[in-house]
Design an enzyme around this catalytic site. Structure first.
Site, mmCIF file in Angstrom:
data_model
loop_
_atom_site.group_PDB
_atom_site.id
_atom_site.type_symbol
_atom_site.label_atom_id
_atom_site.label_comp_id
_atom_site.label_asym_id
_atom_site.label_seq_id
_atom_site.Cartn_x
_atom_site.Cartn_y
_atom_site.Cartn_z
ATOM 1 C CD GLU A 122 -10.060 -3.985 9.024
ATOM 2 O OE1 GLU A 122 -11.021 -4.497 9.615
ATOM 3 O OE2 GLU A 122 -9.163 -4.660 8.504
ATOM 4 C CB CYS A 135 -0.330 -1.256 11.388
ATOM 5 S SG CYS A 135 -0.305 -2.090 9.810
ATOM 6 C CB CYS A 142 -4.453 -4.032 -2.237
ATOM 7 S SG CYS A 142 -2.728 -3.928 -2.759
ATOM 8 C CB CYS A 146 -0.007 -10.724 -2.358
ATOM 9 S SG CYS A 146 0.957 -9.333 -2.963
ATOM 10 C CB CYS A 149 -2.369 -10.416 1.084
ATOM 11 S SG CYS A 149 -2.961 -8.860 1.779
ATOM 12 C CB SER A 244 5.670 -2.498 4.086
ATOM 13 O OG SER A 244 5.700 -3.782 3.502
ATOM 14 C CG LEU A 267 12.482 -11.310 -1.322
ATOM 15 C CD1 LEU A 267 12.588 -10.574 -2.639
ATOM 16 C CD2 LEU A 267 13.883 -11.529 -0.721
ATOM 17 C CG ASN A 345 -1.003 -13.655 10.723
ATOM 18 O OD1 ASN A 345 -0.835 -14.305 11.752
ATOM 19 N ND2 ASN A 345 -0.282 -12.580 10.436
ATOM 20 C CB CYS A 388 0.839 -9.395 8.677
ATOM 21 S SG CYS A 388 2.053 -8.618 9.692
HETATM 22 N N1 SAH Z 1 1.177 -3.614 0.440
HETATM 23 C C1 SAH Z 1 2.347 -3.517 1.225
HETATM 24 C C2 SAH Z 1 2.081 -3.242 2.682
HETATM 25 C C3 SAH Z 1 0.919 -3.932 3.341
HETATM 26 S S1 SAH Z 1 1.040 -5.624 3.721
HETATM 27 C C4 SAH Z 1 3.177 -4.764 1.083
HETATM 28 O O1 SAH Z 1 2.686 -5.748 0.525
HETATM 29 O O2 SAH Z 1 4.324 -4.743 1.502
HETATM 30 C C5 SAH Z 1 2.121 -5.719 5.131
HETATM 31 C C6 SAH Z 1 2.875 -7.079 5.195
HETATM 32 O O3 SAH Z 1 2.010 -8.157 5.568
HETATM 33 C C7 SAH Z 1 3.478 -7.468 3.858
HETATM 34 O O4 SAH Z 1 4.789 -7.942 4.000
HETATM 35 C C8 SAH Z 1 2.551 -8.557 3.430
HETATM 36 O O5 SAH Z 1 3.138 -9.365 2.457
HETATM 37 C C9 SAH Z 1 2.272 -9.265 4.711
HETATM 38 N N2 SAH Z 1 1.126 -10.160 4.648
HETATM 39 C C10 SAH Z 1 0.064 -10.089 3.834
HETATM 40 N N3 SAH Z 1 -0.791 -11.100 4.075
HETATM 41 C C11 SAH Z 1 -0.266 -11.835 5.077
HETATM 42 C C12 SAH Z 1 -0.716 -12.993 5.797
HETATM 43 N N4 SAH Z 1 -1.878 -13.571 5.542
HETATM 44 N N5 SAH Z 1 0.073 -13.457 6.776
HETATM 45 C C13 SAH Z 1 1.237 -12.830 7.087
HETATM 46 N N6 SAH Z 1 1.688 -11.731 6.454
HETATM 47 C C14 SAH Z 1 0.949 -11.247 5.450
HETATM 48 FE FE1 SF4 Z 2 -1.621 -5.504 -1.542
HETATM 49 FE FE2 SF4 Z 2 0.438 -5.767 0.184
HETATM 50 FE FE3 SF4 Z 2 -1.718 -7.393 0.339
HETATM 51 FE FE4 SF4 Z 2 0.000 -7.640 -1.695
HETATM 52 S S1 SF4 Z 2 0.447 -8.009 0.502
HETATM 53 S S2 SF4 Z 2 -2.254 -7.652 -1.833
HETATM 54 S S3 SF4 Z 2 0.555 -5.508 -2.052
HETATM 55 S S4 SF4 Z 2 -1.706 -5.191 0.672
#
Ligand code: SAH
Ligand code: SF4
Length: 418
Positions: A122, A135, A142, A146, A149, A244, A267, A345, A388
């Site tokens: 996407e 974006c 991935c 996390c 996410c 990022s 972070l 989110n 995000c």
């Molecule tokens: N993998 C990289 C970049 C993609 S994620 C990273 O983790 O930095 C882009 C941003 O969205 C990151 O800061 C991630 O932690 C955040 N993110 C992921 N899931 C989210 C969610 N459900 N709500 C808000 N931010 C989220």
């Molecule tokens: Fe991968 Fe970034 Fe999502 Fe973590 S926040 S699972 S590193 S895409």
């Protein structure tokens, strides 16, 4: 069709084999998108052009591909008419396939794209009053799951190639109608005339914040961003590009030295216990190591701060104490920092909730009171799951027929809107 050469991706989980970056097409033609100018020159020479011709043609073709956005050799009017079919027989100008395009009520747009070997990913465009941010995804899925996410719940399928990464930017400019218009015949004369206009500037910034961890696909991301920054093509300044990372410490210095873009770091927590839980990569590269790598990031300065992303999770990482500890850490490492507070989110099955607006506001105030900017990021495109962490090619679950119906309806609406 796909190249069978495999490489492994280092990550939290076992290395995953993926296809390499050049995927020859079934018809034998080579897709030029994603290749550096020198490589295009080499390919032209291998196909039979003498050195001087190869260099000239590579320069012209590169300009057409990345400055003018053409996808057809026939449109390259400063190249001899007989040469254009010669090129078209041997080479190709690709774009990712668009499976579905969605529009949010807030203007955010999301595209579900497909690679030539059938993997979906996407891309999201977020228009603002003073800028437009694309974006971009770096991987299909991935390896780093996390906990908050949605992308992290997908299995990594593979790294995107440089062509598939820069292809997102090209496709966005196609969709936004943002290529310079006008005839290229006698370019030198028309370059400054009214006929040749670089209309609008909808797409002004790029963030590598789509699906995937860009620093686990370093070479391909670097190759793609070099193309995006090339002054003969898209010519986007490195100051308008942000990468990022969830904290792949060993690749961070290289990112600053070899790519030179702005850095954002996910972070999200200030204690080992909590970060281990929500960003499992923390078990490998801890907070201190990560912040030290940020302090050492080449190019970071007060004029070019590092962004620390902090997702606000209710009763998890959002207390006053956490805010104070965040300030303490950023000061301890003397970081030129800004903090981006991201309201969580939600997605189906997520184990967390978003902090209350009052909590987010208080957290932001505490950080701000200590002289560090900490704006709250407004979620964009939530209604189309474009915000995000919501990216997860959910459309893959829809039936083919349903998707076709939706595409037809969207096209009809767009046509009606003119
Ligand atoms: N993998 C990289 C970049 C993609 S994620 C990273 O983790 O930095 C882009 C941003 O969205 C990151 O800061 C991630 O932690 C955040 N993110 C992921 N899931 C989210 C969610 N459900 N709500 C808000 N931010 C989220
Ligand atoms: Fe991968 Fe970034 Fe999502 Fe973590 S926040 S699972 S590193 S895409």
């Amino acid at each position: 069709m796909a190249d069978t050469t495999l490489m492994s991706i280092p990550g939290q989980i076992d290395p995953v084999p993926v296809a390499r970056d050049i995927t020859p097409r079934a018809d034998g033609r080579i897709d030029l998108i994603g290749l550096p100018k020198d490589r295009i020159r080499e390919l032209f020479a291998e196909a039979g052009l003498d050195a001087k011709q190869a260099k000239l043609r590579a320069k012209q073709v590169f300009h057409w591909l990345y400055h003018r956005g053409v996808t057809d050799f026939a449109a390259m009017t400063d190249i001899a008419k007989t040469m254009r079919p010669w090129l078209a027989e041997r080479f190709y100008i690709g774009r990712p396939d668009v499976v579905e395009a969605q529009h949010s009520t807030d203007g955010t747009r999301k595209w579900l794209l497909r690679t030539s070997d059938g993997h979906e990913f996407e891309m999201v465009f977020i228009p603002d009053a003073d800028r437009g941010t694309l974006c971009v995804s770096s991987q299909v899925g991935c390896t780093l799951n996390c906990r908050f996410c949605h992308t992290g719940t997908m299995k990594l399928v593979r790294n995107l190639t440089p062509g598939e990464i820069v292809g997102q930017v090209l496709l966005a400019r196609d969709s936004l109608g943002e290529w310079p218009k006008g005839s290229m015949a006698g370019l030198d004369e028309v370059e400054d005339s009214a006929e040749y206009t670089s209309d609008g500037r909808l797409l002004t910034n790029i963030v590598m914040m789509g699906m995937g961890e860009p620093l686990y696909n370093f070479d391909n991301v670097k190759g793609a961003l070099k193309l995006v920054m090339d002054g003969d093509g898209l010519a986007l300044s490195k100051r308008r590009i942000t990468l990022s990372t969830s904290g792949v410490v060993p690749a961070m210095a290289r990112c600053g030295e070899e790519i030179g873009v702005n850095l954002a770091v996910s972070l999200h927590a200030v204690t080992k216990e909590i970060r281990d839980e929500i960003v499992p990569l923390n078990k490998k590269y801890g907070i201190e190591e990560l912040l030290q790598a940020c302090a050492d990031y080449p190019g970071a300065s007060n004029a070019r701060r590092i962004t620390f992303e902090y997702v606000m999770l209710k009763d998890k990482n959002d207390s006053d104490e956490h805010a104070h500890e965040l300030v303490r850490l950023l000061k301890q490492y003397d970081l030129p920092a800004k903090v981006n507070l991201i309201p969580f989110n939600p997605w189906p099955g997520a184990a967390y909730e978003c902090s209350t607006p009052e909590r987010v506001k208080r957290f932001s105030e505490i950080v701000f009171e200590h002289g560090i900017s900490a704006p709250v990021r407004t979620p964009r495109g939530r209604d189309i799951d474009a915000a995000c962490g919501q990216l997860k090619t959910a459309a893959e679950k829809k039936s083919r027929a349903q998707r076709d119906r939706e595409t037809a309806a969207a096209e009809a609406t767009e046509a009606a809107a003119g």
